[in-house]
Every structure is written in C-alpha cells, then in structure tokens.
Design an enzyme around this catalytic site. Sequence first.
Site, PDB file in Angstrom:
ATOM      1  N   GLU A   1       0.854  -1.203   0.000  1.00 45.09           N
ATOM      2  CA  GLU A   1       0.000   0.000   0.000  1.00 45.09           C
ATOM      3  C   GLU A   1       0.884   1.245   0.000  1.00 45.09           C
ATOM      4  O   GLU A   1       2.026   1.192   0.440  1.00 45.09           O
ATOM      5  CB  GLU A   1      -0.843   0.045   1.288  1.00 45.09           C
ATOM      6  CG  GLU A   1      -1.783  -1.109   1.460  1.00 45.09           C
ATOM      7  CD  GLU A   1      -2.365  -1.144   2.880  1.00 45.09           C
ATOM      8  OE1 GLU A   1      -2.304  -0.137   3.597  1.00 45.09           O
ATOM      9  OE2 GLU A   1      -2.867  -2.211   3.251  1.00 45.09           O
TER      10      GLU A   1
ATOM     11  N   CYS B   1      13.531  44.545   6.004  1.00 54.60           N
ATOM     12  CA  CYS B   1      13.511  45.897   5.454  1.00 54.60           C
ATOM     13  C   CYS B   1      12.317  46.572   6.110  1.00 54.60           C
ATOM     14  O   CYS B   1      11.204  46.068   6.052  1.00 54.60           O
ATOM     15  CB  CYS B   1      13.324  45.859   3.935  1.00 54.60           C
ATOM     16  SG  CYS B   1      13.009  47.503   3.267  1.00 54.60           S
TER      17      CYS B   1
ATOM     18  N   LYS C   1       2.350   4.558   1.437  1.00 53.47           N
ATOM     19  CA  LYS C   1       2.521   5.090   2.781  1.00 53.47           C
ATOM     20  C   LYS C   1       2.226   6.588   2.719  1.00 53.47           C
ATOM     21  O   LYS C   1       3.031   7.378   2.240  1.00 53.47           O
ATOM     22  CB  LYS C   1       3.943   4.838   3.282  1.00 53.47           C
ATOM     23  CG  LYS C   1       4.128   5.207   4.740  1.00 53.47           C
ATOM     24  CD  LYS C   1       5.413   4.577   5.283  1.00 53.47           C
ATOM     25  CE  LYS C   1       5.525   4.716   6.781  1.00 53.47           C
ATOM     26  NZ  LYS C   1       5.640   6.080   7.243  1.00 53.47           N
TER      27      LYS C   1
ATOM     28  N   TYR D   1      -6.754   2.380   6.321  1.00 55.49           N
ATOM     29  CA  TYR D   1      -5.989   1.214   5.888  1.00 55.49           C
ATOM     30  C   TYR D   1      -5.981   0.065   6.888  1.00 55.49           C
ATOM     31  O   TYR D   1      -5.242  -0.893   6.732  1.00 55.49           O
ATOM     32  CB  TYR D   1      -4.550   1.613   5.572  1.00 55.49           C
ATOM     33  CG  TYR D   1      -3.896   2.523   6.590  1.00 55.49           C
ATOM     34  CD1 TYR D   1      -3.603   2.076   7.861  1.00 55.49           C
ATOM     35  CD2 TYR D   1      -3.573   3.841   6.258  1.00 55.49           C
ATOM     36  CE1 TYR D   1      -3.017   2.896   8.792  1.00 55.49           C
ATOM     37  CE2 TYR D   1      -2.980   4.677   7.185  1.00 55.49           C
ATOM     38  CZ  TYR D   1      -2.701   4.196   8.457  1.00 55.49           C
ATOM     39  OH  TYR D   1      -2.121   5.029   9.371  1.00 55.49           O
TER      40      TYR D   1
ATOM     41  N   ASP E   1       1.763  10.308   3.724  1.00 57.02           N
ATOM     42  CA  ASP E   1       2.504  11.157   4.646  1.00 57.02           C
ATOM     43  C   ASP E   1       1.562  12.184   5.268  1.00 57.02           C
ATOM     44  O   ASP E   1       1.435  13.302   4.786  1.00 57.02           O
ATOM     45  CB  ASP E   1       3.633  11.857   3.878  1.00 57.02           C
ATOM     46  CG  ASP E   1       4.695  12.379   4.809  1.00 57.02           C
ATOM     47  OD1 ASP E   1       4.619  12.079   6.019  1.00 57.02           O
ATOM     48  OD2 ASP E   1       5.600  13.078   4.331  1.00 57.02           O
TER      49      ASP E   1
ATOM     50  N   CYS F   1      15.278  48.522  -2.178  1.00 56.38           N
ATOM     51  CA  CYS F   1      15.144  49.976  -1.986  1.00 56.38           C
ATOM     52  C   CYS F   1      16.355  50.606  -1.329  1.00 56.38           C
ATOM     53  O   CYS F   1      16.389  51.812  -1.101  1.00 56.38           O
ATOM     54  CB  CYS F   1      13.893  50.284  -1.179  1.00 56.38           C
ATOM     55  SG  CYS F   1      14.099  49.861   0.568  1.00 56.38           S
TER      56      CYS F   1
ATOM     57  N   LYS G   1      11.020   2.740   2.493  1.00 58.41           N
ATOM     58  CA  LYS G   1      11.127   4.202   2.401  1.00 58.41           C
ATOM     59  C   LYS G   1      11.758   4.596   1.076  1.00 58.41           C
ATOM     60  O   LYS G   1      12.796   4.043   0.694  1.00 58.41           O
ATOM     61  CB  LYS G   1      12.025   4.721   3.532  1.00 58.41           C
ATOM     62  CG  LYS G   1      11.378   4.626   4.879  1.00 58.41           C
ATOM     63  CD  LYS G   1      10.559   5.865   5.145  1.00 58.41           C
ATOM     64  CE  LYS G   1      10.503   6.139   6.628  1.00 58.41           C
ATOM     65  NZ  LYS G   1       9.885   7.373   6.965  1.00 58.41           N
TER      66      LYS G   1
ATOM     67  N   CYS H   1      18.726  46.970   1.906  1.00 57.23           N
ATOM     68  CA  CYS H   1      17.682  46.246   1.196  1.00 57.23           C
ATOM     69  C   CYS H   1      18.024  46.147  -0.289  1.00 57.23           C
ATOM     70  O   CYS H   1      18.321  47.163  -0.911  1.00 57.23           O
ATOM     71  CB  CYS H   1      16.343  46.959   1.386  1.00 57.23           C
ATOM     72  SG  CYS H   1      15.059  46.287   0.319  1.00 57.23           S
TER      73      CYS H   1
ATOM     74  N   CYS I   1       9.170  50.531   0.410  1.00 57.34           N
ATOM     75  CA  CYS I   1      10.009  49.671  -0.430  1.00 57.34           C
ATOM     76  C   CYS I   1       9.097  48.960  -1.432  1.00 57.34           C
ATOM     77  O   CYS I   1       8.124  48.314  -1.034  1.00 57.34           O
ATOM     78  CB  CYS I   1      10.741  48.659   0.438  1.00 57.34           C
ATOM     79  SG  CYS I   1      11.553  47.355  -0.507  1.00 57.34           S
TER      80      CYS I   1
HETATM   81  S1  IVH Z   1      -0.203   0.433   8.765  1.00 57.57           S
HETATM   82  C1  IVH Z   1       0.527  -1.921  12.454  1.00 57.57           C
HETATM   83  N1  IVH Z   1      -0.591   1.508   6.396  1.00 57.57           N
HETATM   84  O1  IVH Z   1       2.838   5.137   8.816  1.00 57.57           O
HETATM   85  C2  IVH Z   1       0.246  -1.176  11.203  1.00 57.57           C
HETATM   86  N2  IVH Z   1       0.435   2.828   8.078  1.00 57.57           N
HETATM   87  O2  IVH Z   1       5.277   4.285  10.443  1.00 57.57           O
HETATM   88  C3  IVH Z   1       0.711   0.209  11.271  1.00 57.57           C
HETATM   89  N3  IVH Z   1       0.949   5.111   7.384  1.00 57.57           N
HETATM   90  O3  IVH Z   1       1.672   5.453  12.087  1.00 57.57           O
HETATM   91  C4  IVH Z   1       0.232   1.121  10.283  1.00 57.57           C
HETATM   92  N4  IVH Z   1       0.162   4.949   5.329  1.00 57.57           N
HETATM   93  O4  IVH Z   1       0.562   6.853  10.320  1.00 57.57           O
HETATM   94  C5  IVH Z   1      -0.120   1.687   7.641  1.00 57.57           C
HETATM   95  N5  IVH Z   1      -1.027   2.344   4.270  1.00 57.57           N
HETATM   96  C6  IVH Z   1      -0.557   2.525   5.516  1.00 57.57           C
HETATM   97  C7  IVH Z   1      -0.004   3.755   5.930  1.00 57.57           C
HETATM   98  C8  IVH Z   1       0.482   3.869   7.233  1.00 57.57           C
HETATM   99  C9  IVH Z   1       0.732   5.760   6.218  1.00 57.57           C
HETATM  100  C10 IVH Z   1       1.599   5.711   8.575  1.00 57.57           C
HETATM  101  C11 IVH Z   1       0.822   5.550   9.851  1.00 57.57           C
HETATM  102  C12 IVH Z   1       1.727   4.890  10.813  1.00 57.57           C
HETATM  103  C13 IVH Z   1       3.066   5.084  10.193  1.00 57.57           C
HETATM  104  C14 IVH Z   1       3.951   3.927  10.559  1.00 57.57           C
END
Ligand code: IVH
Length: 670
Positions: A112, A427, A114, A228, A116, A412, A315, A409, A432
């Site tokens: 899935e 400034c 991740k 999720y 942010d 100006c 990551k 500046c 200006c």
């Molecule tokens: S699963 C035990 N799925 O990533 C399962 N986390 O570093 C834990 N996050 O705190 C989470 N997308 O805030 C899961 N598709 C995803 C995610 C996800 C973002 C974040 C979540 C979690 C952090 C873990």
Amino acid sequence: METEKKIEQLREEINRHNYNYYVLAEPEITDEEYDSLLKELEDLEKKNPRLITPDSPTQRVGSDLTKKFNPRTHRVPMLSLSNTYNEEELYDFDRRIRDSLPSGEVIEYVAELKIDGASVSLTYRDGYLVAAATRGDGTTGEEITPNVRTIKSVPLKLRKKEIEGYLLDDIEVRGEIFMEKKAFLRLNEEREKRGEKVFANPRNSTAGTLKLQDPSIVASRPLDIFVYYLIPAEGEFISQFENLRILKEAGFKVNPWSKLCGSMDEVITFCRETESKRDEIPYDIDGVVIKVNSVKQQSILGNIARSPRWATSFKFSARKAETTINDIIWQVGRTGAVTPVAVLQPVSLSGSVISRATLHNIDEIERKDIRIGDRVVIEKGGDVIPKVTRVIDLERADRGPATTPPEKCPVCSSLLFNPEEEVGIFCENHLCPARLKGALSHFASRNAMDIEGLGEAITDLLVDRGYIKSFPDIYHLYSKKEELERIERFGEKSIGNLLVAIENSKLKPYEKVLFALGIRFVGEGVAALLAENFPSIDKLADASAEEIESVHGIGPRISESVTGFFRIGKNREMIGELKKAGLSFEAEQKADKTDSLKGKVFVLTGTLSQMTRGEAKDKILLAGGKASSSVSRNTDFVVAGEKAGSKLKKANELGVKVISEDEFLNIING
Ligand code: IVH
C-alpha cells in the site's frame, strides 16, 4: 411521522451524494442541487429540532470550542513500522517471515502507499462514529472527535453494518488524514496573503489543523482521509486485502493503489513503479507499506517492541541531486523579511528542473558554510521547496568568500534591521516596492479591504509605473482614470470595476482596516481584539505597550510591533491620508453609517463613471436611503452623471438639489 420520514430520506440521499463526491470523487448531481437538498434538510431540522441526530449531515461542525483534548487510550496500541531502504532489506524481511511461520504456508503480501499525513483512530459503535483520536505516544492519544467529524470523507454513519457476514457493529478503523498537495499550496497562498504564518508542508499543516480548538476552522481546511486498517472487537476477519474491500463497502475512502502480491519480487516491482510515479500522485507519500495479508499469520508473527513483525515500510530514497551554486540572492517578502535564495546551475530532480533552493536564513548558511561557486547536494523531501543539504568539498582550496547578509535592502537600499533574538533580517521601509507589492496584495485581499481586481499582476503594474507608492494612492486612482484606461492590459470596463471595488472598500469596518494595514503580528483575530479595546485608531496610536498588553490575548511581541508601527511618522501620515479618503478608523462609525441617510430619497440620472447604477443604488440602500426612478418634490437629491437629460431638467424646475457623482460618494461615505 411524515416529517420524520422526509428527514430520514433526505439524510440518506445527502449521505449518498457525500459519498459519491468525497469518497469516490464521482458526483452525480450539481453543487446547486446538493446545496438545495442540504438546505431543505436544514430547514426541516430547524423547525423540528428534536429530530436532529448527531449523525445528520448537517451536524458535522459542532458549535462548541474544544477547551482541551481529552486523552484516549487505544484499545490496541498504535504501533509504528520498521523501515527498509533497499531490495536486500525487503528480501531479509521476507526471509524472516518465512522462518517464523510453519513451513509450507502460502504467504501473500499487500503493498500500500505510505501516506505522509497524521494517523488517526476512528471508533464506530453500532454503525456510528463515536470517537476519533490521534496516535499520541502509541498507547494514549488525544480525542479530536469534533475536528475529525468535519472531514467529509469520514463517514459519520457506516453505509452497511454487516458485509458478507462480517459484523461491523463494534470496530476501530485506522487511517491517515492528509491534504492534497494542490489544496495545501492554495491554503498557504491564502495564509500568506492574510499575513499569517505559512505551513512548511502538507503533513505539518494537517497535524496543526487537527489540533485546532475551533472545529469550524478545521471544517474550512481541505482535510481528507485514507483508511488502511480494520480492527474488529470480535469475529474472525480473514485478510488485510479483504478488510480494505470491506472498509470500502462500508463507505470509507480506501486508497485505490494497493496491490495483493504473491511474492516479494512483485512487491519490489510495485515499490519501484510507485517511486517513479511519486510526483504525479496528488498527495505526499513517503514510501510503501508491506503487510502480510493473512490475519492468522499476522497473529502468529506478533510484534517486536513497538512495531509489528508482519509489516514493514519501504522508504523512498530522498530525492537528491548535485549542482553548483551560481549565486546567492536576497529576496524581500511581504513582511519585509529578507531571505537568502541559492541560484543553482539548473539540474533535474525527480522529473522537474530545479534552479533555485531556499537557504532559510544566515544561520543556516553559516552552519553549512555555503558559498557561491560551491558544489552542493540538494534534496526534495516531503516539502515542496528544494533545499541545500550540504556542501560537497568544504576543504577545496579555491572556495569563494563566506556569504554575508546584506546591510541594505536589495530593492530599496534602506538599511536592514535585525530584531533581537531573531535570525531574520527585515527591510523596515514601508515604501520599499517589494514590500509595497506584498503589502498591497494583503491590503486588498478578501478578508481585509476586499478590493476585487487589485490582484498581483495589476498591483505590480501600478507600483512599477509609479501610480501607487503607498496605500492612500489607491484612493486617488480615480483621478487617473483616463490615463489608466489607456494602459493596454486594462480597458475601460476593468478600470471601472476596480474603481467601484475601491469605493466600496471604504465601507469596511475599522477592524478590517486595522488588519489591512499589515502591522506585523496583527492578524485578523488580533485586529478584532484591538478594535474592540481601542475603539479608534487615535486611541490605539496613543496607547502604551503596557496598555495594549493589558488586553487579554495580547502579548509583548504584538504590543511592541503595534507601538513600533505608530512611532514611525510616515505611518501616522499615511493613516491621516486614509482617513481623508474616507476609511473607517473608529469602531462606532459603522453603526452610524448604516442609517446616516435614513429616509433620504435619491434619483440617479445619466451615466456614472465610477460605478454602475445598480451599485450606486446598493450604496444608497446600505446607508438607509431610498432610490426612486422619478423626480418629484419628495426627492432629496438627484445624482447627475454624464449626459443627464429630462430628470435633471425636472429637478432644476422643482428646485431639487442636484449633486455630482463625487459629491454623492462624499455623502455616502459620510
Ligand atoms: S499500517 C501496524 N498503512 O505510517 C500497522 N500505516 O510508520 C501500522 N501510514 O503510524 C500502520 N500509510 O501513520 C499503515 N497504508 C498505511 C499507511 C500507514 C501511512 C503511517 C501511519 C503509521 C506510520 C507507521
């Protein structure tokens, strides 16, 4: 009974449209149709308040401010994930899983995105959202239910309480609240215009918004969610991939990019593909989460310390590139803040060509010892603007001199100022041009003087051609009307509209004017507080720092900024001129104005140059007067524009007072 049924029917219909719009992004009706359904429900509920229920689509924004957030202990801890950074580590993860499970088990993974953002836990009882909490320290979070209820893609009520035999009457659902990149940029633009602090990235903006104490502000922010994780209080659930499907059917927004993979090789392909498409995805992601699909296998694998053994995150590599710093320039912003920017040898970084990077401030430059001519590493993190992370060869013999901040500046040439305990330089010259442009766009912005038509491009042009050198010049533009009309980009109509908007802005109340002045740290809320406690600008200008600080909610930073502003003679002069132009600098004036022309009858004739007749009529009505179409002895004023004909003649015959357009505006503006 009938009403009750109707209300229930409307709610169901609205919920369905909410789902289509916010979860599926496939609306079936127009915004107007949707609004009228909502209005119908609101009206019915207003007439029958006892029928209002908390899950009604009208009840997303509660009225109460949250005093503080209560702690909420998670039924199952919210764990974090172990990280992997390359293929080898992913294969290691796969091997550990296989070694920990009985031999011969078929292992599938769900990959899935991740997201942010900020993670959240949602509790549903009997199909209704009863609580939402932040992750906190993983064991205990903060209850932020009123804020989360405002997010339209979070169902207040599940669409189904049972799906294919799975009971959903007591569940916890976890997900990530986020903001789309575009929505985030728009939000920051608006904040900058209003003179408010901008957020560094969508994640900070999301987390900050969720901690606000006023749910109505949260409702105005573009928050969204992907869920999720489904944790049922009881019952056997089979797999993560099934759970995602169940969540979707129950009405949640589930990310469509997830993939069921039969092997780690498939997972790796998914990771690579996702990373290459990272910039096209409308929200920030920082990797891929890989989960063992089978819930039974998950429970065999269990957890190590703070993270599950059955999941890991892959990551993405930070997006880095090497390039040369061709120059370091200093930019002057709206508040007068002068910030360093690196001009780079253009370089391609994950699909876009980068030629500038922010250097934040002089401390940062000194810490990293960044100099013109250096080879540097630049990086694009979750943040939108790339930054310089480090200099490649600090020991190089032929490096240029250390960068020093300018004393004057760059726009100006006035001397710059470094406030105590701040790294930034400013400034302070209100005139200006760089500051002026920013200050003007703030002055004209919707929540300040609301002068439509005085956008960035027009402001730049008016400043560059010398028409505007300070705020009061805006109110003298009408005398340059013909000259302005000759400027190619303008034309008669748009100048006319602009002048009308400028005229109308004179009706803005004192607190808006105070906010529009753009005094440092005086945002909308502070301006309203000041206006309430110092009911005229003269009183505020003469107040001491102590007096200002005695207002609850105002600290020394604000009081110093306000007294500093009024200490500058030029600022006082400017305010004097704005007063002359007719702007409101007293709190009471607004009330007086509304009926200053009570009962007076106006007749408009001829062509007006600064507004349409309709707009003139609005002004009359707004001031408590009446607008009539024919002249009689009861008429108080005839406003004669160009080419006035028979009505003007009649007014003269009857001895009714005839006034020009300018005189009319003077009367209207008191
Ligand atoms: S699963 C035990 N799925 O990533 C399962 N986390 O570093 C834990 N996050 O705190 C989470 N997308 O805030 C899961 N598709 C995803 C995610 C996800 C973002 C974040 C979540 C979690 C952090 C873990």
